[in-house]
Design a protein around this motif. Structure first.
Motif, short mmCIF file in Angstrom:
data_model
loop_
_atom_site.label_atom_id
_atom_site.label_comp_id
_atom_site.label_asym_id
_atom_site.label_seq_id
_atom_site.Cartn_x
_atom_site.Cartn_y
_atom_site.Cartn_z
N ARG A 1 0.85 -1.20 0.00
CA ARG A 1 0.00 0.00 0.00
C ARG A 1 0.89 1.26 0.00
NH1 ARG A 1 -4.29 2.58 -0.06
NH2 ARG A 1 -5.05 3.96 1.56
N THR A 2 2.03 1.17 0.67
CA THR A 2 2.96 2.30 0.68
C THR A 2 3.45 2.59 -0.73
OG1 THR A 2 3.65 1.76 2.91
CG2 THR A 2 5.12 3.19 1.69
N ASP A 3 3.76 1.51 -1.48
CA ASP A 3 4.21 1.69 -2.88
C ASP A 3 3.15 2.45 -3.66
OD1 ASP A 3 6.51 0.30 -2.47
OD2 ASP A 3 5.75 -1.61 -3.26
N ALA A 4 1.88 2.02 -3.51
CA ALA A 4 0.79 2.65 -4.27
C ALA A 4 0.66 4.12 -3.86
CB ALA A 4 -0.51 1.90 -4.03
N LEU A 5 0.75 4.40 -2.56
CA LEU A 5 0.60 5.79 -2.10
C LEU A 5 1.78 6.66 -2.55
CD1 LEU A 5 -0.78 5.18 1.51
CD2 LEU A 5 -1.95 6.42 -0.32
N MET A 6 2.96 6.05 -2.60
CA MET A 6 4.14 6.82 -3.05
C MET A 6 3.99 7.21 -4.52
SD MET A 6 6.44 7.49 -0.77
CE MET A 6 7.93 7.90 -1.64
N GLN A 7 3.37 6.32 -5.29
CA GLN A 7 3.26 6.58 -6.74
C GLN A 7 2.05 7.45 -7.10
OE1 GLN A 7 3.36 2.58 -8.17
NE2 GLN A 7 5.49 2.37 -7.48
N SER A 8 1.13 7.64 -6.17
CA SER A 8 -0.10 8.36 -6.50
C SER A 8 0.17 9.86 -6.62
CB SER A 8 -1.17 8.11 -5.43
OG SER A 8 -0.71 8.61 -4.20
N SER A 9 -0.75 10.56 -7.33
CA SER A 9 -0.63 12.03 -7.47
C SER A 9 -0.93 12.67 -6.11
CB SER A 9 -1.64 12.53 -8.49
OG SER A 9 -2.94 12.28 -7.97
N ASP A 10 -0.58 13.95 -5.96
CA ASP A 10 -0.86 14.65 -4.70
C ASP A 10 -2.36 14.61 -4.39
OD1 ASP A 10 1.76 15.21 -4.41
OD2 ASP A 10 1.61 17.40 -4.68
N ALA A 11 -3.19 14.80 -5.44
CA ALA A 11 -4.65 14.85 -5.23
C ALA A 11 -5.16 13.50 -4.71
CB ALA A 11 -5.35 15.22 -6.54
N THR B 1 7.17 16.86 -0.32
CA THR B 1 7.76 15.66 -0.93
C THR B 1 7.56 14.46 0.00
OG1 THR B 1 9.44 17.13 -1.75
CG2 THR B 1 9.93 14.79 -1.93
N ARG B 2 7.19 13.35 -0.60
CA ARG B 2 6.98 12.14 0.22
C ARG B 2 8.27 11.32 0.27
NH1 ARG B 2 2.15 10.42 -3.42
NH2 ARG B 2 1.98 12.58 -4.06
N VAL B 3 8.61 10.84 1.45
CA VAL B 3 9.80 10.00 1.61
C VAL B 3 9.37 8.71 2.30
CG1 VAL B 3 12.12 9.87 2.61
CG2 VAL B 3 11.24 12.05 1.82
N ARG B 4 9.94 7.60 1.84
CA ARG B 4 9.54 6.29 2.38
C ARG B 4 10.61 5.73 3.33
NH1 ARG B 4 7.47 1.01 -0.41
NH2 ARG B 4 8.41 -0.47 0.99
N PHE B 5 10.17 5.17 4.45
CA PHE B 5 11.07 4.47 5.38
C PHE B 5 10.53 3.06 5.60
CE2 PHE B 5 11.74 8.89 6.46
CZ PHE B 5 13.08 8.96 6.83
N ASP B 6 11.37 2.04 5.39
CA ASP B 6 10.95 0.68 5.73
C ASP B 6 11.20 0.45 7.22
OD1 ASP B 6 10.00 -0.46 3.24
OD2 ASP B 6 12.03 0.01 2.54
N LEU B 7 10.25 -0.21 7.88
CA LEU B 7 10.32 -0.26 9.34
C LEU B 7 10.67 -1.66 9.85
CD1 LEU B 7 7.14 1.85 10.10
CD2 LEU B 7 9.50 2.62 9.86
N LYS B 8 11.65 -1.71 10.71
CA LYS B 8 11.93 -2.96 11.41
C LYS B 8 12.52 -2.62 12.77
CE LYS B 8 16.33 -3.86 9.20
NZ LYS B 8 17.00 -4.61 8.19
N LEU B 9 12.41 -3.57 13.66
CA LEU B 9 12.99 -3.40 15.00
C LEU B 9 14.38 -4.03 14.99
CD1 LEU B 9 12.52 -2.89 18.16
CD2 LEU B 9 11.88 -5.29 18.23
N THR B 10 15.37 -3.30 15.47
CA THR B 10 16.70 -3.89 15.64
C THR B 10 17.11 -3.68 17.09
OG1 THR B 10 17.27 -3.28 13.38
CG2 THR B 10 19.10 -3.89 14.80
N ARG B 11 17.49 -4.74 17.76
CA ARG B 11 17.92 -4.63 19.17
C ARG B 11 19.25 -5.36 19.36
NH1 ARG B 11 14.32 -5.23 24.31
NH2 ARG B 11 15.72 -3.56 24.95
N ALA B 12 20.20 -4.66 19.93
CA ALA B 12 21.48 -5.30 20.23
C ALA B 12 21.28 -6.24 21.42
CB ALA B 12 22.52 -4.24 20.56
N SER B 13 22.03 -7.36 21.43
CA SER B 13 21.87 -8.33 22.52
C SER B 13 22.50 -7.81 23.82
CB SER B 13 22.50 -9.67 22.14
OG SER B 13 23.85 -9.48 21.76
N ARG B 14 23.46 -6.89 23.69
CA ARG B 14 24.07 -6.24 24.86
C ARG B 14 24.36 -4.79 24.52
NH1 ARG B 14 26.41 -8.31 28.66
NH2 ARG B 14 27.90 -6.64 28.88
#
Ligand SMILES: Cc1cc2nc3c(=O)[nH]c(=O)nc-3n(C[C@H](O)[C@H](O)[C@H](O)COP(=O)(O)OP(=O)(O)OC[C@H]3O[C@@H](n4cnc5c(N)ncnc54)[C@H](O)[C@@H]3O)c2cc1C
Length: 402
Positions: free
Chosen positions: A232-242, A264-277
């Motif tokens: 859905r993010t791909d579709a929204l990124m490609q859509s016109s402003d209207a 301007t629209r910018v896309r961020f892919d989301l994931k959790l990263t946690r160091a073990s220590r």
């Protein structure tokens, strides 16, 4: 020894940490791979950062808030709702006898201000572009090899602070593993212009595809962070402003009237990263190198500043060259566990509870929001947690120097 503290990574967190250590009278070298001095700050990043009340206090203690305040918009109210369901919660700064629960600032203003403050510190040597290539340590110091503007170089430091982001290579050199979890969500970040003056209300709206936040900015603008499935993010990124605006009205409604303009629209892919220590010998991980969170609760940078606050106190008056440093860093790891675990659990809980259409959960969340709205004491507790006062405090969080 070349330097007391070497900080790797000149993002928001590395810059803030270098200023804190310099204020303690430490000699700091900050190594940043990206050429910060050449970059046009407006191009650096489109996102805005919601600064919690505890972060403002830390900025005040470091003498940074006065310079930042003019770029920031106050959050006086928070309106939380769930698309397609009744049940709304409103959190108000005035209920806590405060002018603001936090502030919102554009990333480029924040990083530019921190960079200028770091450049003015006589105790900080900013090395950019300098990319760390290897890290070794023994009981008395850490050695870093790095490439500085195309030339190989090295330095020794008593303490190494890794602030080199979610994909931290320093973390790997230190032998610290990290766990990642895909949220199967991506965020679109942009700014929208509204017709009427902003009221200072921040909106957090949960939809089946993911949360949507609209945060007040100066000059009749709102910062939008809209989380969706990657498709859905791909579709929204490609859509016109209207078309984009129409989709936004469908999910958010007309609480802010009609949007006049969209940035301007910018896309961020989301994931959790946690160091073990968080530590290894004379090295410590902070910021995204330690925990890279979902932006749903606006916690990543705020959590990192609370980390810096506690590290600042534990190092205060200590001899960094002593063999007791490792023990102090172990203490840091223990002291930060609760706050960091809470931030991750809270963010994940919001994503899981609110980003779906499972009927039982959607009733639960509508009920939870309505019930929360009726319970002033729980609301106050939630507000203080969100403002960064959930778990522990540091001297910088008292905000006394400005
Ligand atoms: C859409 C979105 C919205 C967000 N909103 C909020 C919010 O409202 N509130 C909040 O608190 N947080 C928010 N966050 C989180 C916040 O942006 C991050 O927590 C914060 O920016 C992390 O900064 P950092 O300095 O740890 O990492 P980074 O910004 O990743 O910086 C790491 C730096 O290290 C440098 N580096 C990497 N490798 C090397 C190397 N080998 N040698 C030298 N340098 C190196 C990189 O060039 C980079 O400059 C949001 C995040 C996103 C994605």
């Amino acid at each position: 020894m070349d330097v007391d503290v070497c900080i790797v990574g000149g993002g928001l967190v590395g810059l803030a940490a270098s200023i804190a250590f310099a204020r303690q009278g430490r000699q700091v070298k900050l190594l940043e791979a990206f050429d910060l001095k050449q970059a046009d700050p407006a191009e650096l990043d489109a996102r805005s950062i919601a600064l919690s009340y505890s972060t403002i206090q830390i900025f005040q203690s470091l003498g940074l808030w006065q310079g930042l305040r003019k770029y920031a918009a106050a959050i006086t109210d928070i309106h939380v709702s769930s698309a397609g369901h009744f049940g709304v919660t409103r959190l108000k700064a005035s209920d806590l006898q405060l002018d603001a629960m936090g502030y919102v600032i554009e990333y480029h203003h924040l990083i530019q201000n921190l960079l200028e403050a770091a450049e003015k510190e006589p105790n900080i040597e900013l090395m950019t572009p300098a990319k760390v290539i290897s890290v070794q340590q023994n009981n008395t110091f850490v050695t870093l090899q790095y490439d500085f503007a195309g030339n190989p170089d090295s330095l020794n430091a008593a303490l190494l602070v890794a602030a080199d982001g979610a994909g931290s290579s320093v973390r790997e050199h230190l032998g610290i593993t990290a766990e990642t979890m895909e949220y199967n969500q991506a965020a679109i970040v942009t700014n929208v212009k509204i017709k009427q003056p902003s009221t200072g209300c921040a909106f957090e709206r949960f939809t089946a595809d993911g949360p949507l936040a609209l945060l007040p900015l100066p000059n009749q603008r709102y910062a939008l962070v809209w989380t969706n499935t990657p498709l859905r993010t791909d579709a929204l990124m490609q859509s016109s402003d209207a078309v984009f605006m129409q989709q936004l009205y469908r999910k958010f409604g007309y609480r802010l009237g009609l949007f006049e303009q969209i940035g301007t629209r910018v896309r961020f892919d989301l994931k959790l990263t946690r160091a073990s220590r968080l530590t290894a010998g004379r090295a410590v991980l902070i910021g995204n190198a330690a925990n890279s969170l979902h932006p749903v609760a606006g916690q990543g940078f705020n959590l990192a500043l609370r980390d810096i606050g506690v590290l600042f106190d534990l190092m205060s008056g200590r001899d960094l060259y002593s063999d007791q440093l490792q023990a102090q860093l172990e203490l840091y790891q223990q002291k930060r566990a609760d706050d960091q675990n809470q931030a991750v659990t809270y963010g994940n809980g919001l994503v899981e509870l609110f980003s779906n259409n499972i009927p039982v959960l959607s009733h639960l969340r509508a009920g939870a929001l309505a019930a929360l709205d009726l319970c002033p004491l729980i609301k106050q507790e939630v507000s203080w947690q969100g403002m960064g006062y959930g778990s522990g405090c540091s001297s910088l969080m008292r905000g006394t120097s400005e």
